[in-house]
Scaffold this motif. Structure first.
Motif, mmCIF file in Angstrom:
data_model
loop_
_atom_site.group_PDB
_atom_site.id
_atom_site.type_symbol
_atom_site.label_atom_id
_atom_site.label_comp_id
_atom_site.label_asym_id
_atom_site.label_seq_id
_atom_site.Cartn_x
_atom_site.Cartn_y
_atom_site.Cartn_z
ATOM 1 N N ASP A 257 43.897 -15.470 2.087
ATOM 2 C CA ASP A 257 42.556 -16.017 2.310
ATOM 3 C C ASP A 257 42.433 -16.827 3.592
ATOM 4 O OD1 ASP A 257 41.736 -14.805 0.088
ATOM 5 O OD2 ASP A 257 41.457 -16.582 -1.137
ATOM 6 N N ILE A 258 43.538 -17.336 4.101
ATOM 7 C CA ILE A 258 43.377 -18.155 5.298
ATOM 8 C C ILE A 258 43.958 -17.516 6.552
ATOM 9 C CG2 ILE A 258 43.312 -20.307 3.989
ATOM 10 C CD1 ILE A 258 46.159 -20.843 4.795
ATOM 11 N N SER A 259 44.828 -16.513 6.395
ATOM 12 C CA SER A 259 45.456 -15.943 7.572
ATOM 13 C C SER A 259 45.060 -14.491 7.773
ATOM 14 C CB SER A 259 46.979 -16.052 7.433
ATOM 15 O OG SER A 259 47.602 -15.124 8.283
ATOM 16 N N MET A 260 44.531 -14.211 8.951
ATOM 17 C CA MET A 260 44.157 -12.860 9.320
ATOM 18 C C MET A 260 45.315 -11.889 9.149
ATOM 19 S SD MET A 260 41.270 -11.989 10.159
ATOM 20 C CE MET A 260 40.148 -11.532 11.492
ATOM 21 N N PHE B 83 46.264 -20.088 11.810
ATOM 22 C CA PHE B 83 46.482 -18.958 10.920
ATOM 23 C C PHE B 83 45.804 -17.694 11.424
ATOM 24 C CE2 PHE B 83 47.283 -22.577 8.132
ATOM 25 C CZ PHE B 83 48.511 -22.205 7.639
ATOM 26 N N LYS C 144 37.147 -19.054 10.116
ATOM 27 C CA LYS C 144 37.177 -17.604 10.329
ATOM 28 C C LYS C 144 36.797 -17.264 11.771
ATOM 29 C CE LYS C 144 38.275 -16.185 6.157
ATOM 30 N NZ LYS C 144 38.718 -17.571 5.814
ATOM 31 N N MET D 277 39.615 -17.903 14.392
ATOM 32 C CA MET D 277 40.963 -17.500 14.041
ATOM 33 C C MET D 277 41.751 -17.065 15.273
ATOM 34 S SD MET D 277 41.384 -15.859 10.433
ATOM 35 C CE MET D 277 41.922 -17.106 9.271
ATOM 36 N N ASN D 278 41.126 -16.220 16.059
ATOM 37 C CA ASN D 278 41.828 -15.774 17.250
ATOM 38 C C ASN D 278 41.155 -16.323 18.481
ATOM 39 O OD1 ASN D 278 43.582 -14.204 15.698
ATOM 40 N ND2 ASN D 278 41.892 -12.749 15.433
#
Lengths: 343, 343, 343, 343, 343
Positions: free
Chosen positions: D142-145, D302, E7, E10-11
């Motif tokens: 749920d938190i890490s791609m 993450f 989200k 994230m990157n």
């Protein structure tokens, strides 16, 4: 060797800090002298070319270049980037030191709970301590240059007596492909130490289950601390951050080597003297570069710099002291009144 | 003696902080007066030479030197280096104080678990406390000037009653070559204290194994805290960092002694007055040097400065209080209703 | 009284923070108004003398003095010294608050382990809590003006019911010469509380040794927290540091009172207006002095400033709440299904 | 992959940090090159238009625009906002890493307390570890791609062996409407692991209730750490703060693209050279933007950036290592004297 | 609702942070738009008056006022005061979040120790969890606007099923005068939960005293955390500090509204363009005011701002999840080999 200067600064005299300056080992001087010399040479060459080689019109072009850079040098935000980064690095360094592992508690708790002067009891205690120390050595081999150099192979560990041949065999028997990375084998000696407590309990050297559990908790605490040394090694501060800091300072002085040239009085009326040696830029160089060096030393304290942690000395201390504690469990003075006892 | 000024600043009046300024002991005045005088004398000499001795052309050369330095003095990054370093030092100082060791908990837990008013029980409790205190004294002797001066040899410990002759003999019997360094003998009194709990349990003064374990845990906590005083002493902040800070401030004012000279109105039209005394530079000197002094005092709080930790007073407090607690385990008021009891 | 403004700032509206400005108690206005008035009067007097009394030539001398100071005022590093010091002080203040002592846990654990509604059980619980509270009061008397004023002598503690006469006698019987300093008598009520648990266990009100040990651990935790209030009081931040900060700000404005005088247009062409009131310096004064005030209030939060910790209210809360908890150990609702119970 | 550069910086040479600059992966270069190119192109276009397209009068208008912005660019407080924000972000990043979960302790404590080499005992140990790991994977999904991509559905977990089909069924049977949000299902595998200890105790593999409780405490600690990863994910730093930082830097350079244009010598006498390439602005861009990139990377570690936490590698390490530990509970070397044993 | 943007970031792409800027909810835009509009209107009005209404001589007077303020605006130390204050506030905010209370551990430990699927056991577990949650709700009602609005009276708690009527009666029966303040009634549900463990032990649902003690310790930890939310609410940062920060920023811009007016070219030769819109001051306003808004939101995170803690969602999560855990104590998969099992 970590440089210890606490004695020198114990009392605050006007000359206290001055005395610090005359140290060489681990000093700022030793750290920056090479860079400084290079900087001064480059500065000198450019200065010489500008003042003697260049034709007058070229000189003027160069001077407008100097002015261009000089006015814009302040764009580069050196001080604050260094200041905030150094704070982060010092915090990390402190945490690393706090988990580095002093074995005293393992020794003392072994003495408390694995009782008796019998040879078997001594063997149990010594093995527990040795296995804990082994755990530390294995980790240090992977993160510290010094320890790696001292114990280049696992066989050297056997030769120095930290491991027996049988133990090495057993240790190697776990060898699997993906164990190499990520420290997946550090747990083995910790497991041995824990098994020792189990057997010591079974053999009656530990008097109660509760004591055994306490003993095991202490060993786990030891291992967890040691493990964090690895973990911190596995995930350093993002590469970008030190890169950025490095870049800022180095580029600052690459520009400064031009922008800080003194324009000849021929072309610019200035009421300043030209002392040919860029004394202030030189000082600034020492300070900023010195700050960078502090960061370098503290960013990875497991190298071989003068001020890095002395992992080998720590290993020696731990094993000597640990075994000495293990050998003297009950040699305690007779219980008698102290001198202050009033009645 | 640590200077306590909490009473003075209890309430915030306009004059609260002012009053602080009239303290001498441990004050900023006492810390910087010598440096300040030296600085002013050097400044004065240079000023006198420049204005009276030098010929007119030499004066002009000197003035262009002044201008050269004055314009570039800002290159030296004093403020931020001091600010970030002082934060680091204060954090370290706070941690040191938090582990310095107040013996109350050892005393109270001994009272809780080693029960009874019998002489034997008292002896057990007093010995546990004395051994813990001994541990602290041994560490203090190595890191604090004051305690070292009070107990220059281990024999003086016997003379003052902190150790018996037998204990000293036993302690010395551990003496081995490489014990000297790295504090490898601090564990001995801690081990004695732990052995006391074992014997007290065997003799029935401690009522259960669990109590014994709690007692031992408390002693270990005490020892671990004390040990960190050593550990922090062993690995100070990398030498470079205080060197850098010292260098920055001192060089700043070495330059300032020239760059802050006032150019005579003869050679430069200035609408400023020459008050002969460099009042603002003098103030700046006090502030920066004062900040450095704060750092000096906090960097090693185990020296003999006015504001360093009073290790000897702490030892006296711990032994007096510890033994008093040990002697009064059960003198508790009768169990009766309190005044608020409603029914 | 601590000023609580959380309700006012719950939601962020444009006017949220504005509303804070209209508070007087504990406000920045109340803290600095006196200093500000003094500053403005001194400024005004100097201004008046300069503009009306002084002869023209004296005016010009004075003006060159103004210019001299004005140009050099920036030498004094006010902002960063304040900023870094305030961070240190806030950290210390937070730690003090975290150890100040809320008695709820003692009460609840007493209910958990000293069971029963019998009068004897209630007495045990109430006494434990009262002794813990007594411990807090004794410490507060020594570090907090407010509590000292409320309980000037130990007899007032008896009068207010926190101690019985017998307890006071017992307490005084420990009186020895060197007890006065260093808080060596704070342990006494803690010891009484611990003894209570022992007797309660002996009388069967505590059901197991383990429970007794937990109970005792909680009391020790309470005492250790309270003790750190003393310890922090014993060793404040080195006197130099607040002195330095005080000095910096005060001297800054002593200089400013001259350097910020507006030079009359007669002598200096300026395209600025003279509005006779030094509005910007006045604002700057409020900000810097206000920051100093924040430091003063937080440096010793046991005084009688508006925003200092309300030690007396805390004592009242602790004793009321503690005894209420002790009196209601088992009044729990009947065990029955809750409304969400599905089957 | 987290970029590990500790080896490179182990020792401090003049070129140590330099070498860091030649890394590409995870480097500052890779992070900012795109932005830099865009910035330079925009700058170039504006420059070209201004110098070639615009008529003379338009040029002059544009130049007064340049001057307007250039003088006011300092209003934007870039450095300090970045510095303070980066400190906050680094602290958060450190905390996240400290709770990320290394399974070693679970494995070792299972070995300590769930004894025996029987198949049943192994199954118990392996299941406990697998359930703990499952808990971590569910959170990481749920938190890490990266982990989400590896395990897009729960079925993939079954396929990879982290879950059995029965377990998935059981897991899904809890599915309720409002479970989706707020991580309300992460507790399920933790509960399974705890139930395992209960059954293992019932079956006699755990030897005492105390051991079982310790085991359960360790599992709860594991789960609590993992849970905080979610909790921190649930409440990030208020959106405003990163927005602000982003805005500051981006707007700074949007303005700079105009304000840093060099005015043609035609219209302004300048003794600076026009080198057509805005070298200093370019450097400043790299530094500020680089600092922003450091923040971006650390704000959510993450993701899939080069320097983000390698959640998948961690999962592999944990499961491999955990199961290896579980399979080798008692393979410990024979208890025999070590080489230092003196008698 | 707390705004979750993890989200999105994230990157790290060049546009990552940009995208953040297009959020409205909880954004910097929403926070400052009102203030910004007001600021611009006032600026516009003053500008209009100055340029169109005033006579030429008045204009000149006004212009000297502008110059007066403009030169002195730098006296106001906005950046550093904001920077240091925001650090303090972020630390406090983080601590608050860490003690806010996630009930999972209570649920899991109840499952561990209160065994059995019998209805009675379920009731015990559910009640423990419900009482813990009740404790949280009672605290939230007093510190969080949102929860207060949801449960304006205690009766609404009964209506929503968090309390039964009998419990409310019991709760109210404790009502005394000075209970209102200082949270003296929060302990009541915690005491109920603790009593539940006692009765569960008596009824045999908890298998050993040690388990009961662990259970109680977990409940006390929960309550202590919750209590600190109150305690922090009781003693906020001294009122002066936020007042100071608010004052600094607001006064800065009150002055700026005058000092940043552009002087008409009629009266002052300037080579800058007048673009009528004070674009840079506008940007500066957004940044400083935005920083203040960050502080406002984090200073009291229990309000109703977009980014404040969602106390109501947390309550729902806790009760749903807690009861679900309590209902499924033993539904664990059968003990069988995992897929990696090799033999």
């Amino acid at each position: 060797m970590t440089i210890n200067y606490n004695k020198e600064i114990m009392n605050s005299h006007p000359w206290t800090f001055f005395l610090l300056l005359f140290k060489w080992k681990g000093s700022i001087w030793k750290a920056v002298y090479l860079e400084t010399i290079i900087f001064l040479i480059v500065y000198g060459i450019i200065s010489a070319i500008y003042k003697t080689v260049l034709a007058d019109s070229n000189q003027q072009t160069f001077e407008s270049l100097i002015r261009f850079f000089d006015k814009r040098l302040e764009y580069i935000p050196v001080e604050l980037i260094l200041g905030f980064f150094v704070t982060t690095v010092v915090n990390r360094w402190t945490k690393l030191y706090q988990t580095i592992g002093f074995i005293d508690n393992i020794g003392l708790i072994a003495n408390c709970y694995v009782r008796g002067n019998s040879e078997k009891a001594r063997i149990y205690r010594r093995n527990m301590i040795r296995y804990c120390e082994l755990c530390q050595i294995l980790v240090f081999r992977d993160i510290s240059m010094r320890t790696r150099r001292r114990f280049p192979t696992l066989e050297t560990l056997v030769a120095s007596g930290f491991m027996t041949k049988e133990e090495l065999q057993l240790y190697n028997s776990y060898n699997t492909e993906n164990n190499i990375r990520l420290g997946t084998k550090y747990w083995i000696p910790a497991n041995w130490a824990l098994c020792m407590t189990y057997q010591a309990r079974k053999d009656g050297f530990i008097e109660s289950d509760y004591f055994k559990a306490q003993m095991e908790a202490e060993i786990r605490t030891w291992r967890t601390n040691i493990e964090w040394l690895c973990n911190y090694d596995w995930v350093p501060l993002p590469l970008m951050y030190p890169q950025l800091v490095c870049l800022v300072v180095n580029l600052y002085f690459m520009i400064a080597v031009i922008s800080r040239q003194l324009i000849t009085p021929k072309h610019e009326m200035s009421n300043e003297i030209d002392i040919y040696f860029p004394v202030m830029t030189f000082l600034q160089f020492i300070f900023y570069m010195g700050w960078v060096k502090v960061i370098e030393v503290m960013l990875n304290p497991f190298g071989e710099d003068d001020d890095d942690f002395e992992t080998n000395a720590l290993i020696d201390r731990n094993i000597t002291m640990g075994l000495m504690i293990a050998d003297n469990p009950m040699t305690t003075p007779e219980v008698r009144k102290d001198q202050f006892f009033d009645s």
